[in-house]
Scaffold this active site. Structure first.
Site, PDB file in Angstrom:
ATOM      1  CG  HIS A  58      -1.879  -1.137   1.247  1.00  8.20           C
ATOM      2  ND1 HIS A  58      -3.082  -1.091   0.576  1.00  8.20           N
ATOM      3  CD2 HIS A  58      -1.807  -2.370   1.817  1.00  8.20           C
ATOM      4  CE1 HIS A  58      -3.727  -2.251   0.755  1.00  8.20           C
ATOM      5  NE2 HIS A  58      -2.973  -3.043   1.504  1.00  8.20           N
ATOM      6  CG  LEU A  59       3.282   2.163  -2.924  1.00  6.27           C
ATOM      7  CD1 LEU A  59       3.746   2.275  -4.368  1.00  6.27           C
ATOM      8  CD2 LEU A  59       4.475   2.198  -1.978  1.00  6.27           C
ATOM      9  CG  ASP A 150      -5.841  -5.780   0.183  1.00  5.71           C
ATOM     10  OD1 ASP A 150      -6.210  -6.772   0.809  1.00  5.71           O
ATOM     11  OD2 ASP A 150      -5.031  -4.952   0.633  1.00  5.71           O
ATOM     12  CG  HIS A 177      -9.259  -8.254   2.278  1.00  6.16           C
ATOM     13  ND1 HIS A 177      -8.371  -7.401   2.885  1.00  6.16           N
ATOM     14  CD2 HIS A 177     -10.168  -8.576   3.225  1.00  6.16           C
ATOM     15  CE1 HIS A 177      -8.729  -7.235   4.155  1.00  6.16           C
ATOM     16  NE2 HIS A 177      -9.818  -7.932   4.387  1.00  6.16           N
ATOM     17  CG  ASP A 304      -1.510  -6.083   4.021  1.00  3.11           C
ATOM     18  OD1 ASP A 304      -1.719  -5.023   3.391  1.00  3.11           O
ATOM     19  OD2 ASP A 304      -2.378  -6.637   4.720  1.00  3.11           O
ATOM     20  CG  HIS A 308      -2.289   3.271   8.986  1.00  2.00           C
ATOM     21  ND1 HIS A 308      -3.294   3.821   8.220  1.00  2.00           N
ATOM     22  CD2 HIS A 308      -2.410   1.935   8.862  1.00  2.00           C
ATOM     23  CE1 HIS A 308      -3.992   2.841   7.664  1.00  2.00           C
ATOM     24  NE2 HIS A 308      -3.471   1.683   8.028  1.00  2.00           N
TER      25      HIS A 308
HETATM   26 ZN   LIG Z   1      -6.160  -7.020   2.657  1.00  2.00          ZN
END
Ligand SMILES: [Zn+2]
Lengths: 436, 313
Positions: A58-59, A150, A177, A304, A308
């Site tokens: 996740h970018l 996802d 997911h 993954d 955050h």
């Molecule tokens: Zn996921």
């Protein structure tokens, strides 16, 4: 472009050898190589792996550049030994059109530390109602072949069926997911069992993952399509995937470093750094995942990586954001918990963290064998070194690192992307501009 | 006895719990004086941070602190501070920066009091967190039962009802078992917490769905409130079916041993989990529990904030 000579590396399957790199490709592998003009990298005692590929990153760009950008995530990837990452679609806006996919792809091209390939959404806006423009994303400059909602499950069985059927037209894969949203609604945050009960945290039952996986295997079988199961977390899921493969279904599965190493017991601290979706599970689940990865039931390791900001994490456990960082520590976690335990060889690591993820995502320039004529995507790992993880030394814009203060074994020393060092002597290199 | 905090009953030993209950006896005597106030916590400032509504518990803590001459400040986080965009950490650190001595915290998130203590370094008393714990409720229940039944060693307490959502049950289990009581858990299968048979504290406890099988054998029947909103989650088919299976009905009341007492943490659903005749029976401790709340909370505040040296009263 420059010439690089890696000397004395442990090349998988070949033993100790030198690697000569010219113009971004491997020119020669052998012993006693020399080249006058070459930049030399002393790899004595280091293992050379094909550049790592993360099927699940996740970018956060576009939309949450305060927590990660494509550029910062690319540096974190280089630091972790990655040469390619698959960028998940749950950004703002969602990567659900050809335009959005091309935007991420082009932006990734400007990030010199890693190749960024967008994952397309399965459904418009991740709403789970209508198919996104899967074909247009595939035919776009980004050439998307992997699709995922996802963060959310494609829960509607009809939509899932259609998606699986549709991508057979161009050999795409649906990455699920797996989380039945009725059995495990968004409030669910702790493995349902003794710990959820004692800690008073909303349970996330294993069956919410397993029932979706079982269903999707049947749907993939009926559609003759490719299913990839993201971040498998339970022993029952591993069993189902083993069964699906035995049925001849084209199903692949992924495990994250944290699900392979960290257990639900850590939630006793109520520290939201351990809040992840799916949740950390029991020791028995961890053992099943390790066994599944070792025997190939679990095909790939995906991080993954989910950055955050503190503001989203410093709440009580139940409302803090889901997710933890993963790119920079993945190899060390796998080394510590699988390689050193004798469960996986480095050749297995190369398969699970480079060769198979590249194949899964349809990448042609990554996950290649280290051989003359191949692109010089190489990761050098020191299997003897150990590190105490310091979250403040991260390349990521975020600090939600569950390994902070822990000692891990195995360290990525250098990463080469098409012959250019993105990481050297453990230092991320100051690169700017496009590599292609 | 100095307590650094009271986040949960887990970790307290029998001697510590007994000391708190004994101190509560002294505090009860204070409440019967003409001047219901002692100077034990003069100069101590305690913030009652109630991120979740609870008029009864808040009043009980407030009265307890005032009887000990502490200064109290109230914080109501209704709608939660996050609606203003502030994290729990910012909220508690901001309050702590005002120079207070500690917190009483009620929060809908399990573990929030523990995190508040981690973040501020100040003593925290948990006044109920999510589905996790409610330690002062457990102590006051034990206090009321000890009054009525004497030493709880070997006494049989059945905890009946919505064990799944109850924060009272975990704290009570630890408290009662530490004091040597025999505990039986009774609930519909859907309202038993997942994994309950694997909790260390339930080892040696009977866990059953059959209330009628235990009702003639108990010294205390602790009825838990059915949260009516749970009905929509399909935990049981109807109110009458629940009452038939797990309510303290007139019929079951008649089968209770003569000496047995009835507890309920309130507020009650009369006619659902407890018949009016049972709620109002002479053997019902329900009002004693409320009264015990003030004495027990005085004792806890005293041990956490005074250093607990010497006699309270
Ligand atoms: Zn996921």
């Amino acid at each position: 472009m420059s010439t690089i000579l890696i000397t004395g590396a442990d090349i998988l399957g070949e033993g100790r050898a030198d690697v000569l790199i010219r113009d971004g490709a491997i020119a020669e592998i052998g012993s006693g190589l020399d080249a006058q003009d070459a930049q030399r990298i002393d790899a004595d005692g280091l293992i050379a792996l094909p550049g790592l590929v993360d099927p699940h990153t996740h970018l956060r760009e576009p939309g949450r550049e305060d927590t990660e950008t494509i550029a910062s995530g690319a540096r974190a990837a280089a630091a972790g030994g990655y040469t390619a990452v698959m960028a998940m679609a749950n950004t703002t806006p969602v990567t659900d059109t050809a335009t959005a996919a091309e935007w991420v792809y082009d932006r990734g091209m400007q990030a010199p530390h890693v190749d960024v390939f967008p994952v397309g959404a399965v459904s418009k806006g991740l709403a789970g109602a209508e198919l996104a423009e899967l074909g247009l994303m595939n035919r776009s400059r980004a050439g998307v072949r992997m699709f995922s909602d996802d963060g959310k499950c494609v829960a509607d069985p009809v939509l899932m069926r259609r998606a699986l059927e549709y991508v057979t037209a161009f050999g795409g894969v649906i990455a699920q997911h797996a989380q039945d949203p009725v059995l495990a609604p968004h409030t669910s945050c702790c493995d349902e069992g003794p710990y959820s009960g004692q800690l008073g945290l909303p349970g996330w039952p294993a069956v919410a993952e397993e029932s979706i996986i079982a269903r999707d295997i049947m749907l993939a079988k009926a559609a003759g399509s490719r299913l990839h199961v993201c971040h498998v977390s339970t022993a029952g899921s591993v069993e189902l995937i083993r069964w699906g493969k035995a049925q001849g279904v084209d199903v692949t599965a992924e495990a994250t470093p944290h699900h392979l190493a960290l257990s639900v017991e850590l939630l006793q601290s109520y520290d939201s750094v351990y809040k992840v979706n799916p949740p950390l599970r029991s020791a028995e689940d961890i053992e099943a995942l390790r066994a599944g990865l070792a025997d190939g039931t679990i095909d790939v390791v995906g991080t993954d990586h989910a950055p955050h900001g503190l503001a989203d994490k410093q709440h009580d456990f139940e409302i803090a954001a889901f997710g933890m960082l993963g790119l920079e520590t993945a190899v060390s976690v796998i080394c510590t918990h699988l390689v050193r335990e004798g469960r996986m060889s480095w050749a297995d690591v190369a398969q699970a963290m480079s060769v198979r993820p590249a194949r899964l995502a349809g990448l042609t320039g990554h996950g290649r064998p280290l051989a003359a004529g191949e692109p010089a995507n190489i990761t050098l790992v020191d299997p003897q070194a150990s590190v105490v993880v310091d979250r403040d030394a991260s390349q990521s814009r975020s600090r939600n690192n569950p390994w902070h203060g822990r000692e891990l074994h195995g360290r990525v020393v250098a990463t080469l992307l098409r012959g250019q060092a993105t990481l050297l002597d453990g230092m991320v290199q100051p690169l700017t501009g496009a590599t292609v | 006895m100095k307590l650094p905090h009271l986040l949960q009953i887990e970790g307290l030993d029998r001697e510590q719990i007994t000391t708190i209950l004994d101190t509560a006896e002294e505090m009860e005597a204070v409440g019967q004086r003409e001047l219901k106030k002692i100077p034990a916590l003069r100069g101590v400032t305690i913030v009652n941070a109630f991120f979740e509504d609870s008029t009864r518990t808040k009043m009980s803590f407030d009265l307890a602190a005032k009887r000990l001459s502490a200064d109290t400040m109230a914080f109501s986080g209704k709608g939660s501070s996050t609606s203003k965009g502030e994290s729990l950490r910012d909220t508690v650190q901001t309050i702590a920066a005002m120079g207070i001595d500690g917190f009483v915290i009620r929060h809908k998130g399990s573990g929030a009091p523990q995190r508040a203590m981690d973040w501020t370094g100040l003593p925290v008393i948990n006044a109920g967190d999510g589905m996790h714990g409610h330690p002062t409720q457990a102590l006051l229940d034990a206090f009321a039962m000890r009054h009525a039944l004497g030493d709880l060693e070997g006494k049989h307490v059945a905890i009946v009802g919505d064990l799944f959502h109850s924060r009272v049950v975990r704290s009570n289990l630890h408290c009662l078992r530490t004091l040597g009581a025999k505990v039986t858990l009774v609930a519909p299968p859907t309202l038993l917490p997942p994994g309950v048979r694997d909790w260390p504290v339930t080892q040696g406890c009977e866990i059953t769905t059959d209330l009628d099988a235990v009702v003639e054998d108990v010294d205390s029947l602790m009825m838990l409130r059915v949260q009516r909103e749970r009905m929509s989650g399909g935990f049981f088919p109807s109110e009458s079916e629940y009452t038939d299976g797990w309510g303290l009905t007139r019929e079951r009341l008649a089968r209770l041993p003569e000496h047995a007492v009835i507890c309920h943490p309130g507020p009650m659903n009369r006619g659902l989990e407890i018949a009016p005749e049972a709620a109002d029976a002479a053997r019902s401790l329900i009002l004693d529990q409320v009264a015990a709340g003030v004495s027990v909370r005085m004792a806890v505040l005293f041990h956490v904030f005074s250093g607990g040296e010497g006699s309270a009263a």
